[in-house]
Design an enzyme around this catalytic site. Structure first.
Site, PDB file in Angstrom:
ATOM      1  N   HIS A 161       0.897  -1.166   0.000  1.00  0.00           N
ATOM      2  CA  HIS A 161       0.000   0.000   0.000  1.00  0.00           C
ATOM      3  C   HIS A 161       0.929   1.207   0.000  1.00  0.00           C
ATOM      4  O   HIS A 161       1.806   1.312   0.858  1.00  0.00           O
ATOM      5  CB  HIS A 161      -0.904  -0.018   1.238  1.00  0.00           C
ATOM      6  CG  HIS A 161      -2.105   0.861   1.118  1.00  0.00           C
ATOM      7  ND1 HIS A 161      -3.075   0.918   2.110  1.00  0.00           N
ATOM      8  CD2 HIS A 161      -2.519   1.716   0.144  1.00  0.00           C
ATOM      9  CE1 HIS A 161      -4.020   1.771   1.740  1.00  0.00           C
ATOM     10  NE2 HIS A 161      -3.697   2.273   0.560  1.00  0.00           N
ATOM     11  N   LEU A 162       0.756   2.121  -0.939  1.00  0.00           N
ATOM     12  CA  LEU A 162       1.764   3.124  -1.233  1.00  0.00           C
ATOM     13  C   LEU A 162       2.135   3.964  -0.018  1.00  0.00           C
ATOM     14  O   LEU A 162       1.280   4.573   0.614  1.00  0.00           O
ATOM     15  CB  LEU A 162       1.275   4.034  -2.362  1.00  0.00           C
ATOM     16  CG  LEU A 162       2.266   5.084  -2.869  1.00  0.00           C
ATOM     17  CD1 LEU A 162       3.574   4.451  -3.322  1.00  0.00           C
ATOM     18  CD2 LEU A 162       1.636   5.888  -3.998  1.00  0.00           C
ATOM     19  N   HIS A 163       3.454   4.036   0.268  1.00  0.00           N
ATOM     20  CA  HIS A 163       3.948   4.812   1.410  1.00  0.00           C
ATOM     21  C   HIS A 163       5.435   5.085   1.259  1.00  0.00           C
ATOM     22  O   HIS A 163       6.180   4.339   0.624  1.00  0.00           O
ATOM     23  CB  HIS A 163       3.707   4.059   2.727  1.00  0.00           C
ATOM     24  CG  HIS A 163       4.439   2.752   2.832  1.00  0.00           C
ATOM     25  ND1 HIS A 163       4.025   1.608   2.191  1.00  0.00           N
ATOM     26  CD2 HIS A 163       5.573   2.402   3.511  1.00  0.00           C
ATOM     27  CE1 HIS A 163       4.855   0.614   2.468  1.00  0.00           C
ATOM     28  NE2 HIS A 163       5.813   1.065   3.255  1.00  0.00           N
ATOM     29  N   LEU A 164       5.868   6.184   1.871  1.00  0.00           N
ATOM     30  CA  LEU A 164       7.269   6.514   2.087  1.00  0.00           C
ATOM     31  C   LEU A 164       7.568   6.393   3.574  1.00  0.00           C
ATOM     32  O   LEU A 164       6.669   6.525   4.414  1.00  0.00           O
ATOM     33  CB  LEU A 164       7.578   7.941   1.653  1.00  0.00           C
ATOM     34  CG  LEU A 164       7.500   8.307   0.169  1.00  0.00           C
ATOM     35  CD1 LEU A 164       7.661   9.818   0.006  1.00  0.00           C
ATOM     36  CD2 LEU A 164       8.552   7.570  -0.635  1.00  0.00           C
TER      37      LEU A 164
END
Length: 373
Positions: free
Chosen positions: A207-210
């Site tokens: 799940h998109l994250h930095l």
């Protein structure tokens, strides 16, 4: 580094607010090392205060999986200046990583994802000001959530998330990376870094994250000289560091173009089944200019590492080598291993995950042509 959040939590949890900023707040001069190590609170910008004060408040409320105190740290003898830290609880308490079978695996709503975070875990929403007028072709992403990582790697360890209900898989986008570049420039601390792990490069949640975190020690990748890759004027290759990689550099201008170039290169890797890690940090110009007075960092370095994809159930048992390890920051979960670790052992573990030189040479040519004017 694992990305984690938990199920809805106790009543009375703090509510997040908007953190609205402009590029006028970017700290382009003077963010340098006063001493080594540098405690994360030794210099604070408005961004640092919002992040650190909110993060410490959540620690007091017990919203993390464990209490993080000062970590035992040692710089390993040797030319690579590897920074090892002992973090036993992270090794035992963090959520198990998801099984990854492809570097382009689609989002799966049945797996843990960031729609399940508790409201109190959100520190604030980052919003850029002035807002982009609709006629200007604005990016789709106009804010990100800054959320605690409940199994922290270091003080101030947070995640930068697009709106979770978008259900974006873990594939880096220029819009999200631009917020990561902004975050590093908003911090007055030279040790605030932002990074990304792709699928197959030990991202633990699809799940998109930095990641964003403070580390009070400089790293060799921030000062080592790099060779230009012609015909791409803004692309360099960094050798003589723990893991060779591609380097992009900015002194604070052209950030949208920088984010697009990094993501174009990253997408090229994914199309060839190659996993990657990214680090955004303050650093010296690529050609090896002398350090600035007082250790001040002159600009932004963005490192892109192409590496072997760790896929399938067997990858969970392998030694995780993600963005921190490639950069020379070694989180260690066991005290005996921490105290006995040598530079040679660490480099041997890191280099098992790197691409063979012929494949890396091919990618150097591919990316130089891709990013040529």
């Amino acid at each position: 580094m694992a990305a984690e959040a938990e199920q809805p939590g106790p009543p009375g949890a703090p509510h997040s607010e908007d953190f609205v900023y402009s590029e006028d707040e970017f700290i382009l001069h003077g963010a340098g090392w006063r001493s080594e190590p540098a405690p994360p609170g030794y210099m604070l910008s408005r961004f640092d205060r919002a992040l650190q004060e909110g993060w410490k408040h959540r620690m007091e409320l017990g919203l993390f999986r464990y209490h993080l105190g000062e970590l035992e740290t040692r710089v390993l003898p040797g030319p690579m200046q590897l920074v090892a830290q002992l973090n036993v609880q992270r090794g035992t308490e963090k959520r198990k990583s998801q099984a990854i079978h492809s570097v382009t695996q689609p989002f799966n709503p049945q797996e843990f994802n960031f729609t399940q975070i508790r409201p109190g875990e959100v520190l604030f929403r980052m919003r850029r000001s002035p807002a982009c007028p609709p006629a200007a072709g604005c990016p789709q992403l106009d804010y990100v959530l800054v959320v605690i990582n409940v199994s922290p790697l270091e003080l101030g360890h947070v995640l930068l998330l697009p709106e979770p209900t978008l259900h974006l898989p873990q594939v880096l986008t220029p819009e999200l990376l631009r917020f990561g570049l902004d975050a590093v420039l908003l911090s007055a601390h030279p040790g605030f870094r932002v990074g990304f792990n792709s699928l197959g490069a030990f991202a633990s949640v699809n799940h998109l994250h930095l990641h964003g975190f403070y580390l009070g020690w400089p790293l060799l990748v921030e000062s080592a000289p790099a060779e230009p890759l012609s015909p791409a004027p803004g692309l360099f290759f960094l050798r003589g560091v723990p893991a060779p990689g591609f380097l992009f550099y900015s002194q604070g201008a052209g950030l949208d173009a920088l984010a697009r170039d990094v993501c174009r290169a990253a997408d090229h890797l994914l199309r060839r089944g190659v996993a990657y890690n990214v680090l955004v940090t303050r650093g010296e110009p690529p050609r090896g200019e002398p350090p600035r007075a007082g250790g001040a960092r002159a600009g932004l370095r963005v490192l892109l590492w192409a590496r072997r994809a760790a896929l399938g159930p067997g990858a969970q048992a392998a030694l995780p080598v993600a963005l921190c390890e490639l950069a020379g920051h070694l989180p260690v979960a066991a005290a005996p291993a921490f105290r006995g670790l040598t530079e040679a052992e660490a480099l041997g573990a890191i280099r098992q995950h790197l691409l063979p030189e012929p494949q890396l040479e091919q990618l150097r040519g591919d990316l130089a042509r891709l990013l040529a004017p």
